[in-house]
Write an enzyme that holds these catalytic residues in place. Structure first.
Site, PDB file in Angstrom:
ATOM      1  N   LEU A  33      19.296  15.605 -26.368  1.00 47.26           N
ATOM      2  CA  LEU A  33      19.043  17.040 -26.256  1.00 47.26           C
ATOM      3  C   LEU A  33      18.804  17.676 -27.624  1.00 47.26           C
ATOM      4  O   LEU A  33      19.225  17.133 -28.654  1.00 47.26           O
ATOM      5  CB  LEU A  33      20.239  17.722 -25.591  1.00 47.26           C
ATOM      6  CG  LEU A  33      20.516  17.374 -24.132  1.00 47.26           C
ATOM      7  CD1 LEU A  33      21.840  17.994 -23.686  1.00 47.26           C
ATOM      8  CD2 LEU A  33      19.378  17.812 -23.239  1.00 47.26           C
ATOM      9  N   GLY A  37      21.746  15.915 -32.665  1.00 44.75           N
ATOM     10  CA  GLY A  37      21.899  15.269 -33.969  1.00 44.75           C
ATOM     11  C   GLY A  37      20.830  14.244 -34.288  1.00 44.75           C
ATOM     12  O   GLY A  37      20.936  13.520 -35.282  1.00 44.75           O
ATOM     13  N   SER A 106      12.231  13.666 -26.002  1.00 49.95           N
ATOM     14  CA  SER A 106      11.661  12.712 -25.046  1.00 49.95           C
ATOM     15  C   SER A 106      12.476  12.678 -23.750  1.00 49.95           C
ATOM     16  O   SER A 106      13.173  11.706 -23.475  1.00 49.95           O
ATOM     17  CB  SER A 106      11.502  11.319 -25.655  1.00 49.95           C
ATOM     18  OG  SER A 106      12.625  10.880 -26.361  1.00 49.95           O
TER      19      SER A 106
END
Length: 191
Positions: A33, A37, A106
């Site tokens: 998401l 990080g 993605s």
């Protein structure tokens, strides 16, 4: 596929480029998401690989939308095309013998699998940078989650658009429990 085009192979192949560079060309595909990080970890991995004398290049979602993918929005179809293009570019970089760090949300399994096939299964490592929506929203430096929750941003992954978690990633980096240093070390160990 158009019938009048043909792949032109040169006399220098991937194996020769890898021998010259002293490394295997590959794609490290960071997925997760927004705010999980991915880019932060990829930046630190790139710095460490460079320090170790490795030829590498980092592809980042926002950066590619300034140029190559500036014609794409955030619909499901545009996201698929975004990842298709990036997967092809990452595969070319790996063929050049580079360690390619690709940081992209993605959101769809199919797109990540297409990127794996483009690079070749032996040249591709899927790294799931895992953090829940609440944690990502707390970290969000751009305020995107707040805007998405208010309806100011459409098709926002994790809020108004889906994210399909990887089923069998090569590595899971849980950034809710691991430090940046620990996360980077896990990626380097994967290499």
């Amino acid at each position: 596929m158009v019938d009048n085009i043909k792949w032109h192979s040169g006399e220098i192949n991937k194996a020769a480029r890898e021998e010259l560079l002293g490394q295997q060309g590959m794609v490290l595909w960071f997925t997760g998401l927004s705010g999980s990080g991915k880019s932060t970890i990829a930046v630190e991995v790139e710095k460490e690989l460079y320090r170790r004398g490795k030829a590498c290049y980092r592809l980042d979602g926002d950066n590619l939308r300034f140029g190559l993918n500036k014609d794409l929005g955030f619909t499901a179809e545009d996201r698929e095309e975004n990842i298709r293009r990036i997967g092809e570019v990452a595969a070319l970089f790996a063929d050049a013998g580079l360690i390619t760090l690709a940081s992209f949300i993605s959101p769809y399994k199919e797109g990540r699998e297409a990127a794996r096939q483009a690079a070749g299964v032996d040249n591709f490592k899927e790294i799931y940078v895992k953090a829940d929506v609440e944690t990502c929203a707390e970290r969000d430096p751009k305020g995107l989650y707040d805007k998405a929750k208010k309806g100011e941003i459409e098709n926002f992954t994790g809020i108004s658009a889906p994210y399909e978690e990887p089923e069998n990633p090569d590595l899971i980096v849980d950034t809710m429990s691991l430090s940046l240093e620990e996360s980077v070390e896990l990626v380097l160990e994967l290499l």
